[in-house]
Design an enzyme around this catalytic site. Structure first.
Site, PDB file in Angstrom:
ATOM      1  N   TYR A 128      25.942  34.768  -3.126  1.00  0.00           N
ATOM      2  CA  TYR A 128      24.906  35.169  -2.173  1.00  0.00           C
ATOM      3  C   TYR A 128      24.612  36.663  -2.315  1.00  0.00           C
ATOM      4  CZ  TYR A 128      22.572  35.725   2.384  1.00  0.00           C
ATOM      5  OH  TYR A 128      21.676  36.011   3.380  1.00  0.00           O
ATOM      6  N   ASP A 129      25.695  37.464  -2.336  1.00  0.00           N
ATOM      7  CA  ASP A 129      25.517  38.921  -2.417  1.00  0.00           C
ATOM      8  C   ASP A 129      24.804  39.321  -3.704  1.00  0.00           C
ATOM      9  OD1 ASP A 129      26.732  39.194  -0.030  1.00  0.00           O
ATOM     10  OD2 ASP A 129      28.692  39.745  -0.840  1.00  0.00           O
ATOM     11  N   SER A 177       7.941  30.181  34.338  1.00  0.00           N
ATOM     12  CA  SER A 177       9.364  29.995  34.631  1.00  0.00           C
ATOM     13  C   SER A 177       9.537  28.603  35.234  1.00  0.00           C
ATOM     14  CB  SER A 177       9.860  31.086  35.568  1.00  0.00           C
ATOM     15  OG  SER A 177       9.054  31.090  36.704  1.00  0.00           O
ATOM     16  N   LEU A 178      10.739  28.247  35.594  1.00  0.00           N
ATOM     17  CA  LEU A 178      10.986  26.894  36.091  1.00  0.00           C
ATOM     18  C   LEU A 178      11.462  26.946  37.531  1.00  0.00           C
ATOM     19  CD1 LEU A 178      12.988  25.592  32.999  1.00  0.00           C
ATOM     20  CD2 LEU A 178      10.735  24.784  33.700  1.00  0.00           C
ATOM     21  N   TYR A 201      12.598  25.438  21.618  1.00  0.00           N
ATOM     22  CA  TYR A 201      12.342  24.284  22.477  1.00  0.00           C
ATOM     23  C   TYR A 201      10.863  24.051  22.784  1.00  0.00           C
ATOM     24  CZ  TYR A 201      12.834  28.076  25.932  1.00  0.00           C
ATOM     25  OH  TYR A 201      12.743  29.257  26.615  1.00  0.00           O
ATOM     26  N   CYS A 210      50.397  56.874  39.023  1.00  0.00           N
ATOM     27  CA  CYS A 210      50.307  56.032  37.828  1.00  0.00           C
ATOM     28  C   CYS A 210      51.489  55.060  37.817  1.00  0.00           C
ATOM     29  CB  CYS A 210      50.332  56.921  36.587  1.00  0.00           C
ATOM     30  SG  CYS A 210      50.150  55.966  35.070  1.00  0.00           S
ATOM     31  N   LYS A 268      20.364  23.392  38.411  1.00  0.00           N
ATOM     32  CA  LYS A 268      21.416  24.417  38.298  1.00  0.00           C
ATOM     33  C   LYS A 268      22.752  23.854  38.746  1.00  0.00           C
ATOM     34  CE  LYS A 268      19.011  28.263  37.442  1.00  0.00           C
ATOM     35  NZ  LYS A 268      19.368  29.592  37.203  1.00  0.00           N
ATOM     36  N   LYS A 312      12.142  17.817  31.537  1.00  0.00           N
ATOM     37  CA  LYS A 312      10.698  17.945  31.283  1.00  0.00           C
ATOM     38  C   LYS A 312      10.078  16.555  31.137  1.00  0.00           C
ATOM     39  CE  LYS A 312      11.518  22.116  28.553  1.00  0.00           C
ATOM     40  NZ  LYS A 312      11.700  22.689  27.229  1.00  0.00           N
ATOM     41  N   CYS A 346      53.123  54.005  35.452  1.00  0.00           N
ATOM     42  CA  CYS A 346      54.056  54.222  34.342  1.00  0.00           C
ATOM     43  C   CYS A 346      55.305  54.957  34.848  1.00  0.00           C
ATOM     44  CB  CYS A 346      53.367  55.011  33.228  1.00  0.00           C
ATOM     45  SG  CYS A 346      53.318  56.775  33.539  1.00  0.00           S
ATOM     46  N   CYS A 367      44.724  58.593  35.367  1.00  0.00           N
ATOM     47  CA  CYS A 367      45.981  59.287  35.105  1.00  0.00           C
ATOM     48  C   CYS A 367      45.686  60.331  34.030  1.00  0.00           C
ATOM     49  CB  CYS A 367      47.023  58.296  34.604  1.00  0.00           C
ATOM     50  SG  CYS A 367      48.457  59.117  33.907  1.00  0.00           S
ATOM     51  N   LYS A 372      20.062  24.176  29.429  1.00  0.00           N
ATOM     52  CA  LYS A 372      19.391  25.442  29.743  1.00  0.00           C
ATOM     53  C   LYS A 372      20.296  26.583  29.291  1.00  0.00           C
ATOM     54  CE  LYS A 372      16.709  27.651  33.386  1.00  0.00           C
ATOM     55  NZ  LYS A 372      17.240  29.005  33.348  1.00  0.00           N
ATOM     56  N   GLU A 432      15.036  30.289  23.073  1.00  0.00           N
ATOM     57  CA  GLU A 432      15.946  31.155  23.823  1.00  0.00           C
ATOM     58  C   GLU A 432      16.867  31.872  22.839  1.00  0.00           C
ATOM     59  OE1 GLU A 432      15.331  30.964  26.965  1.00  0.00           O
ATOM     60  OE2 GLU A 432      17.070  31.768  28.037  1.00  0.00           O
ATOM     61  N   ASP A 453      21.701  30.065  28.516  1.00  0.00           N
ATOM     62  CA  ASP A 453      21.546  31.268  29.326  1.00  0.00           C
ATOM     63  C   ASP A 453      21.316  32.481  28.424  1.00  0.00           C
ATOM     64  OD1 ASP A 453      21.369  32.613  31.623  1.00  0.00           O
ATOM     65  OD2 ASP A 453      23.505  32.631  32.079  1.00  0.00           O
ATOM     66  N   GLU A 473      17.264  18.786  28.501  1.00  0.00           N
ATOM     67  CA  GLU A 473      17.757  19.810  27.553  1.00  0.00           C
ATOM     68  C   GLU A 473      18.769  20.707  28.235  1.00  0.00           C
ATOM     69  OE1 GLU A 473      14.227  21.921  26.383  1.00  0.00           O
ATOM     70  OE2 GLU A 473      13.343  20.108  25.562  1.00  0.00           O
ATOM     71  N   CYS A 512      51.443  59.955  29.335  1.00  0.00           N
ATOM     72  CA  CYS A 512      51.592  58.683  30.063  1.00  0.00           C
ATOM     73  C   CYS A 512      51.827  57.559  29.046  1.00  0.00           C
ATOM     74  CB  CYS A 512      50.338  58.400  30.878  1.00  0.00           C
ATOM     75  SG  CYS A 512      50.199  56.700  31.431  1.00  0.00           S
TER      76      CYS A 512
HETATM   77  S1  IVH Z   1      11.169  25.601  29.115  1.00  0.00           S
HETATM   78  C1  IVH Z   1       7.488  25.839  31.339  1.00  0.00           C
HETATM   79  N1  IVH Z   1      13.459  24.923  28.046  1.00  0.00           N
HETATM   80  O1  IVH Z   1      14.734  29.136  31.317  1.00  0.00           O
HETATM   81  C2  IVH Z   1       8.719  25.785  30.595  1.00  0.00           C
HETATM   82  N2  IVH Z   1      13.330  26.995  29.208  1.00  0.00           N
HETATM   83  O2  IVH Z   1      13.579  29.418  34.061  1.00  0.00           O
HETATM   84  C3  IVH Z   1       9.464  27.038  30.599  1.00  0.00           C
HETATM   85  N3  IVH Z   1      15.407  28.280  29.201  1.00  0.00           N
HETATM   86  O3  IVH Z   1      12.191  31.469  30.708  1.00  0.00           O
HETATM   87  C4  IVH Z   1      10.590  27.123  29.694  1.00  0.00           C
HETATM   88  N4  IVH Z   1      16.599  26.852  28.033  1.00  0.00           N
HETATM   89  O4  IVH Z   1      14.326  31.563  29.302  1.00  0.00           O
HETATM   90  C5  IVH Z   1      12.799  25.849  28.749  1.00  0.00           C
HETATM   91  N5  IVH Z   1      15.432  24.208  27.045  1.00  0.00           N
HETATM   92  C6  IVH Z   1      14.763  25.127  27.728  1.00  0.00           C
HETATM   93  C7  IVH Z   1      15.373  26.318  28.175  1.00  0.00           C
HETATM   94  C8  IVH Z   1      14.609  27.228  28.917  1.00  0.00           C
HETATM   95  C9  IVH Z   1      16.609  28.020  28.660  1.00  0.00           C
HETATM   96  C10 IVH Z   1      15.062  29.472  30.006  1.00  0.00           C
HETATM   97  C11 IVH Z   1      13.869  30.249  29.492  1.00  0.00           C
HETATM   98  C12 IVH Z   1      12.874  30.253  30.595  1.00  0.00           C
HETATM   99  C13 IVH Z   1      13.739  29.996  31.792  1.00  0.00           C
HETATM  100  C14 IVH Z   1      12.926  29.329  32.854  1.00  0.00           C
END
Ligand code: IVH
Length: 718
Positions: A69-70, A115-116, A261, A443, A349, A325, A445, A462, A148, A209, A150, A146, A467
């Protein structure tokens, strides 16, 4: 030269997890007959390296050795260096990061990044399904579940199959363009491996993500802690902090990952089913989650959620829930959005995992820089797949605010933060004899020195130079791999040597050979092990100056700052002469770093140690080879800078020119050889045009500095 794989007959290697074969990597999607031999070889190298990256990072199935590879990588690098016109945006050499940016460009998303809505518990999921059912007139509506992950959401724009822009979510409407940072993620294809549509995809958007695995997060935090740098609370913060770096070279050092995603290729095939889009993403070579699942109804959704409640602990990364979804995109459209969230999807959540256990005691831990931290000693308890017996309590205020007492039954939680936290106590289980905790101002120690309070901070320190607890941590840091790399001088050996009094300070390491017989008489030591250790100590004397500086453990001086100091001053002697003003004038050094360097250098104990290390033969000078190479590339060439520069500051541009032997002057004359023009350039630009002086846009200049373009390719004739 390495023989191309297809000539060796191993071209079609199956990618075990994603069933992508290397034959699908479109090497010569351009008409290869039109290509010169060099262009052909560059295209071939790009394909080979990109496919090796995919096999290694996405499929966990390497198809070539590191060496092979290198060699290919170096061949491509030098080919691009000699022939800058061969450098393509999908070249894997673009992943290692380039020049630092001054700021990120702001870009408006084509479609807002939503956002969700969050849901907690089964009931809320059932209510969501109810709303969807009503919105779709009772029609059946499969879901996709799916994980989620973080991390940080990102939008990727591919034009003609090539990654062109990566934009953060920002406020959902406008985000930062962080393309160079995203290109460092090895599992992300810079060029799609395969086009499943039969006709060119002019533009497509992919969302996903960016995240970091727990192990990488913990390792990086440990490194930062050892360097006295601020640590991150969780992998998400570390990922976000990494993506905000203006210098993609720094980003390339951190192992970011991505999971995709969402796909919109602006054609019918991608407007039907979300699950089909996930399959298309995978086919095109994008990392997708192997755990996404299309299910028939809400009962299956609940089953998926339940299934992952415990299973999530087995993942190498953190998830903060499940995304549900509606699979059909036409159905998604019927349902629409409310405010900033779709009506067709929710985030479920999980509750943070909690456990109750006995707080047996509160002890103290002394860090390398002397900071004393209270630590909860817990009755071992199983939490989210691991046994927890200790947890930091940060400082005295933390304990007071939670009103913790020794003997309490405390709550330990592991949320998205990987590191377990004590979050409170169970009042119904408080024993009468539960003891209030008073932070001892001495301390822990054997020297029992009175602790000092750092002004403006909650911590106690300390300050005793001898120490033993602090020394142990300092010794560990000094011997660690990224500093002096002394094999065999780990935590246990250090403890043993400090205990019997043969190690009191870092400089004692270099007189350990005088203690050979004494060590041989100790438990677990033999001739071979002691000789290996002594050889490794001897070898460490060759570690470069920047590593020695890092190893000294000066507060706030991590690896990066140590390197900056070594480059800037070149020797300890020069650094010792530096004033606070000299130090803060260096771009990367702020006042608290400068202050702690000055304190260290003015401390008499530290000075005695530096003298002793120098007598032992450690390297306190940067070798010529390591010094930033000056070249004569621009010797005799005069430049003028004008307009607003955004990639580099004027000072940086001047430094870069001077480093290469060139000169920068203030006004355009017949002697000016090149004009570098930023935005809103005025009279200097028109004078240069009149004199037919070659004009470089800032981007051109950046490419010249990177060796991607030649200065001589710019002429004054338009
Ligand atoms: S879908 C309208 N799918 O969650 C759909 N989001 O709270 C919006 N996230 O900003 C996003 N895994 O950062 C989707 N499988 C996934 C996800 C995902 C993590 C995060 C993403 C989004 C936040 C929404």
């Amino acid at each position: 030269m390495i023989v191309p794989m297809h000539e060796r007959g191993i071209f079609a290697i199956e990618c075990p997890l994603q069933s992508i074969s290397m034959s699908q990597f479109d090497i010569f999607s351009e008409d290869s007959t039109q290509l010169s031999p060099k262009e052909k070889r560059a295209a071939e190298l790009r394909m080979l390296i990109n496919s090796a990256d995919h096999a290694y990072y996405v499929c966990a199935h390497p198809i070539m050795s590191d060496r092979e590879y290198d060699t290919l990588f170096k061949e491509l690098e030098s080919l691009e260096h000699e022939h800058p016109e061969l450098l393509m945006p999908d070249s894997p050499t673009q992943r290692v990061g380039g020049m630092a940016l001054k700021e990120f460009k702001q870009v408006t998303h084509k479609k807002p990044m939503l956002s969700l809505s969050n849901t907690y518990g089964e009931q809320e999921v059932l209510e969501f399904d109810q709303r969807v059912t009503e919105g779709l007139d009772n029609n059946i509506h499969p879901y996709v579940c799916e994980l989620k992950v973080d991390g940080v959401a990102i939008s990727l724009i591919y034009r003609n199959g090539i990654l062109e822009q990566a934009i953060t979510r920002g406020d959902g409407e406008i985000g930062d363009e962080i393309t160079a940072n995203i290109k460092t993620i090895k599992e992300l294809p810079l060029k799609i491996h395969h086009n499943p549509f039969g006709s060119p995809i002019e533009e497509m958007e992919i969302r996903g993500e960016v995240y970091m695995e727990d192990a990488a997060f913990l390792a990086l935090n440990k490194q930062r802690e050892e360097a006295g740098e601020k640590t991150f609370a969780n992998p998400r913060n570390l990922t976000a902090g990494t993506l905000k770096q203006l210098h993609s070279k720094e980003v390339a050092k951190r192992p970011l990952k991505i999971v995709c995603y969402y796909l919109d290729a602006n054609r019918e095939e991608t407007m039907m089913s979300h699950a089909d889009n996930l399959a298309l993403l995978q086919e095109m070579g994008f990392p997708t989650s192997a755990n996404s699942k299309k299910v028939n109804d809400v009962q299956d959704v609940l089953y998926f959620i339940k299934d992952w409640e415990d299973k999530r602990e087995t993942l190498p990364f953190g998830i903060d829930g499940i995304v549900v979804k509606v699979d059909s995109i036409p159905q998604q459209r019927i349902l629409g959005n409310i405010a900033r969230a779709p009506k067709w999807a929710i985030a479920f959540k999980y509750e943070a995992q909690k456990a109750e256990t006995l707080l047996r005691d509160i002890t103290y831990q002394v860090g390398r820089t002397g900071i004393v931290t209270p630590v909860a000693e817990l009755e071992p308890v199983s939490l989210a797949g691991s046994i927890i017996s200790r947890a930091t309590l940060h400082n005295e205020d933390f304990i007071k605010n939670l009103d913790l007492r020794i003997g309490d039954t405390v709550l330990v939680e592991k949320g998205g933060d990987v590191i377990p936290k004590v979050t409170g106590f169970n009042p119904s289980k408080r024993r009468e004899d539960a003891a209030l905790f008073h932070f001892a101002m001495i301390c822990p120690c054997p020297l029992q020195t009175t602790l000092h309070h750092i002004e403006g901070e909650v911590q106690y320190v300390c300050m005793h130079p001898e120490c033993p607890w602090q020394i142990r941590r300092r010794l560990e840091h000094f011997a660690s791999r990224d500093a002096m790399n002394i094999d065999g001088l780990g935590e246990k050996v250090i403890d043993q040597f400090v205990e019997i009094g043969i190690l009191h300070s870092i400089s004692d390491i270099y007189s350990l050979h005088e203690q050979r017989d004494r060590i041989l008489a100790l438990d677990r030591w033999g001739v071979k092990s002691i000789d290996n250790l002594l050889a490794s100590i001897e070898k460490s004397k060759q570690q470069p100056f920047r590593k020695v500086l890092f190893g000294l453990g000066i507060r706030h001086v991590g690896e990066g700052i140590a390197k900056t100091l070594a480059n800037h001053f070149g020797s300890l002697q020069a650094l010792q002469k530096a004033t606070l003003e000299n130090l803060v004038s260096i771009k990367e050094i702020g006042s608290s770093i400068a202050q702690s360097i000055i304190e260290f250098l003015n401390d008499e104990h530290e000075n005695a140690m530096l003298d002793s290390l120098s007598t032992s033969g450690l390297c306190f000078e940067q070798s010529v080879l390591e010094q930033e190479q000056k070249t004569d590339e621009f010797t005799g060439i005069t430049f003028v800078l004008t307009g607003e520069l955004s990639l580099l500051t004027r000072k940086e541009a001047t430094e870069e020119i001077e480093k290469r032997g060139g000169k920068v002057t203030g006004s355009v004359s017949k002697k000016t050889m090149y004009l570098i023009a930023g935005e809103h350039a005025g009279s200097k630009l028109s004078s240069a045009q009149e004199l037919s002086i070659p004009i470089l846009r800032e981007e051109d200049f950046a490419q010249v500095l990177q060796g991607k373009k030649k200065l001589t390719s710019f002429t004054g004739i338009s």
